[in-house]
Design a protein around this motif. Structure first.
Motif, PDB file in Angstrom:
ATOM      1  N   ASP A  25      38.529 -32.425  21.565  1.00  0.00           N
ATOM      2  CA  ASP A  25      37.674 -32.905  20.490  1.00  0.00           C
ATOM      3  C   ASP A  25      36.404 -33.574  20.990  1.00  0.00           C
ATOM      4  N   ASP A  26      36.354 -33.893  22.272  1.00  0.00           N
ATOM      5  CA  ASP A  26      35.146 -34.475  22.858  1.00  0.00           C
ATOM      6  C   ASP A  26      34.218 -33.413  23.444  1.00  0.00           C
ATOM      7  N   GLY A  27      34.631 -32.139  23.349  1.00  0.00           N
ATOM      8  CA  GLY A  27      33.780 -31.060  23.837  1.00  0.00           C
ATOM      9  C   GLY A  27      33.965 -30.706  25.289  1.00  0.00           C
ATOM     10  N   ARG A  28      35.053 -31.193  25.911  1.00  0.00           N
ATOM     11  CA  ARG A  28      35.333 -30.848  27.309  1.00  0.00           C
ATOM     12  C   ARG A  28      36.124 -29.551  27.377  1.00  0.00           C
ATOM     13  N   LEU A  29      35.719 -28.639  28.250  1.00  0.00           N
ATOM     14  CA  LEU A  29      36.417 -27.368  28.416  1.00  0.00           C
ATOM     15  C   LEU A  29      37.772 -27.601  29.062  1.00  0.00           C
ATOM     16  N   ARG A  75      26.139 -22.473  21.279  1.00  0.00           N
ATOM     17  CA  ARG A  75      26.789 -23.779  21.265  1.00  0.00           C
ATOM     18  C   ARG A  75      27.607 -23.959  19.994  1.00  0.00           C
ATOM     19  N   VAL A  76      28.442 -24.984  20.009  1.00  0.00           N
ATOM     20  CA  VAL A  76      29.125 -25.440  18.814  1.00  0.00           C
ATOM     21  C   VAL A  76      28.504 -26.769  18.420  1.00  0.00           C
ATOM     22  N   ARG A 103      28.193 -16.086  23.703  1.00  0.00           N
ATOM     23  CA  ARG A 103      27.868 -15.812  22.299  1.00  0.00           C
ATOM     24  C   ARG A 103      29.067 -16.222  21.434  1.00  0.00           C
ATOM     25  N   PRO A 104      29.154 -17.499  21.075  1.00  0.00           N
ATOM     26  CA  PRO A 104      30.295 -17.965  20.283  1.00  0.00           C
ATOM     27  C   PRO A 104      30.224 -17.488  18.842  1.00  0.00           C
ATOM     28  N   THR A 105      31.366 -17.055  18.323  1.00  0.00           N
ATOM     29  CA  THR A 105      31.407 -16.569  16.937  1.00  0.00           C
ATOM     30  C   THR A 105      32.504 -17.290  16.153  1.00  0.00           C
ATOM     31  N   GLY A 106      33.774 -16.966  16.428  1.00  0.00           N
ATOM     32  CA  GLY A 106      34.866 -17.569  15.667  1.00  0.00           C
ATOM     33  C   GLY A 106      35.209 -18.976  16.123  1.00  0.00           C
ATOM     34  N   LEU A 107      35.725 -19.773  15.173  1.00  0.00           N
ATOM     35  CA  LEU A 107      36.161 -21.136  15.465  1.00  0.00           C
ATOM     36  C   LEU A 107      37.508 -21.385  14.804  1.00  0.00           C
ATOM     37  N   ALA A 108      38.356 -22.125  15.488  1.00  0.00           N
ATOM     38  CA  ALA A 108      39.626 -22.583  14.911  1.00  0.00           C
ATOM     39  C   ALA A 108      39.994 -23.881  15.608  1.00  0.00           C
ATOM     40  N   ARG A 109      40.786 -24.720  14.919  1.00  0.00           N
ATOM     41  CA  ARG A 109      41.154 -26.005  15.528  1.00  0.00           C
ATOM     42  C   ARG A 109      42.632 -26.281  15.319  1.00  0.00           C
ATOM     43  N   ASP A 110      43.273 -26.735  16.379  1.00  0.00           N
ATOM     44  CA  ASP A 110      44.636 -27.239  16.335  1.00  0.00           C
ATOM     45  C   ASP A 110      44.533 -28.747  16.123  1.00  0.00           C
ATOM     46  N   GLY A 128      29.255 -26.976  24.675  1.00  0.00           N
ATOM     47  CA  GLY A 128      29.356 -25.578  25.093  1.00  0.00           C
ATOM     48  C   GLY A 128      28.120 -24.995  25.714  1.00  0.00           C
ATOM     49  N   LEU A 129      27.002 -25.742  25.763  1.00  0.00           N
ATOM     50  CA  LEU A 129      25.780 -25.206  26.349  1.00  0.00           C
ATOM     51  C   LEU A 129      26.004 -24.898  27.828  1.00  0.00           C
ATOM     52  N   GLY A 130      25.674 -23.663  28.213  1.00  0.00           N
ATOM     53  CA  GLY A 130      25.870 -23.241  29.595  1.00  0.00           C
ATOM     54  C   GLY A 130      27.265 -22.734  29.883  1.00  0.00           C
TER      55      GLY A 130
END
Length: 357
Positions: free
Chosen positions: A213-217, A164-165, A185-192, A179-181
């Motif tokens: 930003d609300d966590g919606r895919l 998860r993030v 295996r999340p590793t890198g993160l970046a944001r626009d 991000g659960l489910g």
């Protein structure tokens, strides 16, 4: 053997000593031992024009020094003797296996550490070191790797093991996760920041997942392969100049995508020469458009210009200044500083870009 009366008097004296030090202020020094060295550490070496200068390193508790440090240390040693702790040792709060980091505009640097299962916060303005280990109220970090500044100054942390993030506020208070489910295996993160999009490299799924930003895919970029826009164990990322830079680690290259997730080129190629890639990890872009890639297999930081031309390396295997041992992430700040997570040396090494073409 010390009498009870004398022991009590000494304990009282120590408590009075501590009360007098309650207002002690600490200052964050970037590796004071190396700062005292008479020879400047610059790259490339003379007679070439220097482009980078060693600034210091982040280690942990040792970076924070008070004006009356000697007096306080003497008092603390006295206390340990009084309560029978002499010879038992004191474990300092130090980085062990740093993975990546980010620096904000307020003088804070946030570093993920998988061996400490925590985020280290080096707050230069406040002169304090914070260690955050709570992912949620009742759940601790296990393998925190990616980190980025989120909306409203939130801190986003990708934990590979927890899948998860996680969101933290500026005080380290857990605010939830996403991000659960969805993430493997999340590793890198970046944001626009302009579009409010969060990019997460899902290493074992061989793709990049994009959230709002609300966590919606919102979108999934790429799939496993070696072709244009395809990925093979992607790791660290950076978003700069409307481009997403992804360390496509097992394809030995950096993939570049535009803000819509469409392929926009590659950087580097597999090879055995300096400037080639074997196991790229960290990637970042500075304010001048220079691109930095951590080549973890050969312990190098490789510098490319904005046109993707290879300029120079910094590194080699070792523990001296300018050497690395299995480095991981890299990032830059608004002051033109470049930070390298020197993982197996347990430190963050900082260089200053001196400008020039």
């Amino acid at each position: 053997m010390i009498s009870d009366f004398l022991r009590n008097r000494l304990l009282l004296a120590f408590l009075l000593f501590l009360s007098g030090c309650a207002e002690t202020k600490y200052v964050m020094h970037l590796d004071p031992d190396y700062r005292a060295a008479s020879v400047a550490r610059i790259w490339p070496a003379a007679p070439e024009t220097p482009r980078y200068r060693y600034v210091g390193q982040l280690l942990g508790e040792e970076n924070f020094v008070s004006d009356d440090a000697n007096n306080r240390n003497a008092g603390i040693k006295l206390f340990h003797w009084l309560v029978g702790l002499v010879g038992m040792g004191e474990e300092k709060i130090m980085l062990k296996r740093p993975q990546s980091g980010v620096s904000d505009a307020n003088g804070r640097t946030y570093v993920t550490d998988i061996s400490n299962h925590a985020v280290f916060v080096f707050d230069q303005a406040a002169g304090e070191l914070l260690v955050w280990n709570q992912a949620l109220e009742h759940k601790k970090f296990v393998t925190p790797i990616g980190i980025a500044i989120g909306a409203g100054g939130q801190i986003l942390v990708a934990d590979a093991e927890l899948g998860r993030v996680f969101r933290l506020d500026r005080d380290g208070k857990p605010l939830g996760s996403f991000g659960l489910g969805i993430l493997n295996r999340p590793t890198g993160l970046a944001r626009d920041a302009q579009r409010g999009r969060i990019y997460v490299s899902d290493t074992h799924a061989h793709d990049i997942k994009v959230f709002d930003d609300d966590g919606r895919l919102l979108q999934v970029i790429g799939h496993r392969g070696e072709g244009d826009g395809e990925l093979n164990f992607p790791t660290h990322m950076s978003f700069a100049g409307d481009k997403l830079y992804v360390a496509d680690s097992m394809n030995a290259r950096v993939l570049i995508f535009d803000a819509q997730g469409k392929p926009a080129g590659t950087l580097g190629r597999r090879g055995l020469y300096i400037g080639n890639l074997t196991r790229p990890k960290g990637v970042t872009v500075d304010g001048s458009g220079n691109i930095y890639v951590v080549e973890s297999f050969y312990d190098n930081l490789l510098v490319f210009d904005s046109q993707k031309n290879f300029l120079m390396p910094i590194g080699g295997t070792g523990k001296e200044v300018g050497q690395f041992y299995l480095p991981a992430g890299v990032w830059s700040d608004q002051q033109g500083r470049i930070y390298v997570a020197d993982m197996f040396n347990g430190r963050i090494v900082i260089f200053q870009f001196l400008g020039g073409a």
